[in-house]
Design an enzyme around this catalytic site. Sequence first.
Site, PDB file in Angstrom:
ATOM      1  N   ILE A  96      -0.118  37.640  35.467  1.00 45.01           N
ATOM      2  CA  ILE A  96      -0.135  36.220  35.090  1.00 45.01           C
ATOM      3  C   ILE A  96      -0.997  35.436  36.086  1.00 45.01           C
ATOM      4  CG2 ILE A  96       1.430  34.222  35.063  1.00 45.01           C
ATOM      5  CD1 ILE A  96       1.622  36.155  32.640  1.00 45.01           C
ATOM      6  N   HIS A 112      11.505  44.057  37.191  1.00 47.95           N
ATOM      7  CA  HIS A 112      10.701  45.160  37.723  1.00 47.95           C
ATOM      8  C   HIS A 112      11.618  46.366  37.973  1.00 47.95           C
ATOM      9  CE1 HIS A 112       7.309  47.050  39.671  1.00 47.95           C
ATOM     10  NE2 HIS A 112       8.154  47.487  40.587  1.00 47.95           N
TER      11      HIS A 112
HETATM   12  C1  GRF Z   1      10.941  47.836  32.109  1.00 47.91           C
HETATM   13  O1  GRF Z   1      11.195  49.038  32.794  1.00 47.91           O
HETATM   14  C2  GRF Z   1      10.644  46.712  33.063  1.00 47.91           C
HETATM   15  O2  GRF Z   1      11.290  46.828  34.270  1.00 47.91           O
HETATM   16  C3  GRF Z   1       9.153  46.850  33.249  1.00 47.91           C
HETATM   17  O3  GRF Z   1       8.665  47.233  31.987  1.00 47.91           O
HETATM   18  C4  GRF Z   1       9.674  47.915  31.269  1.00 47.91           C
HETATM   19  C5  GRF Z   1       9.846  47.249  29.936  1.00 47.91           C
HETATM   20  O4  GRF Z   1      10.720  47.960  29.119  1.00 47.91           O
HETATM   21  N1  GRF Z   1       8.596  45.608  33.753  1.00 47.91           N
HETATM   22  P1  GRF Z   1      11.121  47.429  27.667  1.00 47.91           P
HETATM   23  O5  GRF Z   1       9.830  47.230  26.885  1.00 47.91           O
HETATM   24  O6  GRF Z   1      11.890  46.161  27.854  1.00 47.91           O
HETATM   25  O7  GRF Z   1      11.958  48.524  27.091  1.00 47.91           O
END
Ligand code: GRF
Length: 204
Positions: A96, A112
Amino acid sequence: MFTIGLLASGKGSNIQAIINYIKTEGLHNINAGVILSDNPSSGALEIAKKEGIKHYCIQEKKYRTILSPETEKKYVKVLKEHKVDLICLAGFMRVIKEEFLKNFPGKIINIHPSLLPAFPGLEAWKQALNYGVKFTGCTTHFVEAGVDTGPIILQAVVPVLKDDTPETLHKRIQEKEHIIYPLTVKLIAEGKVSISGRKVYING
Ligand code: GRF
């Protein structure tokens, strides 16, 4: 009404978890107003259709890891039109930049899959496994200009098991993500989260 905008590039399981939580907890003051993706095959857009939530796919042709300022402006425009109070990044695979940050200061959060500040960046669960840590987890945080560096809101710990593969570890991290991300949204919507410098306080 507290309106959230949700941005994802991948399968969208965190978005689904937030929507489910709003329903099951009866959080009538929180409205999932709009879902945006840069990827036409993102599961997030399917979830939006299924749940009857406004959704848009805004693609970026020029860059792979960021959005051009013009594309960022398109995202900002839609998010403003939907009067979002909070933007939740959930596996949105773009860093972003200014247009977002200046238009929504302190109103963008991310999840994260590690215990930040350890293992920022891509495939954090693999980084944790390769490093040999005994515990990893997930973190919700406010978004600022750095990658995965913003003030930390909530964290959950996941032990790394002897036989873990990247897949099994990521799966268990995601189970925790689906708990702390909806909770983070609820706490912010209730006005219980405040920031002072790098520190985030949860009140009440
Ligand atoms: C998650 O593991 C999140 O921590 C990371 O990207 C992934 C997204 O997973 N930033 P989803 O698309 O919500 O299943």
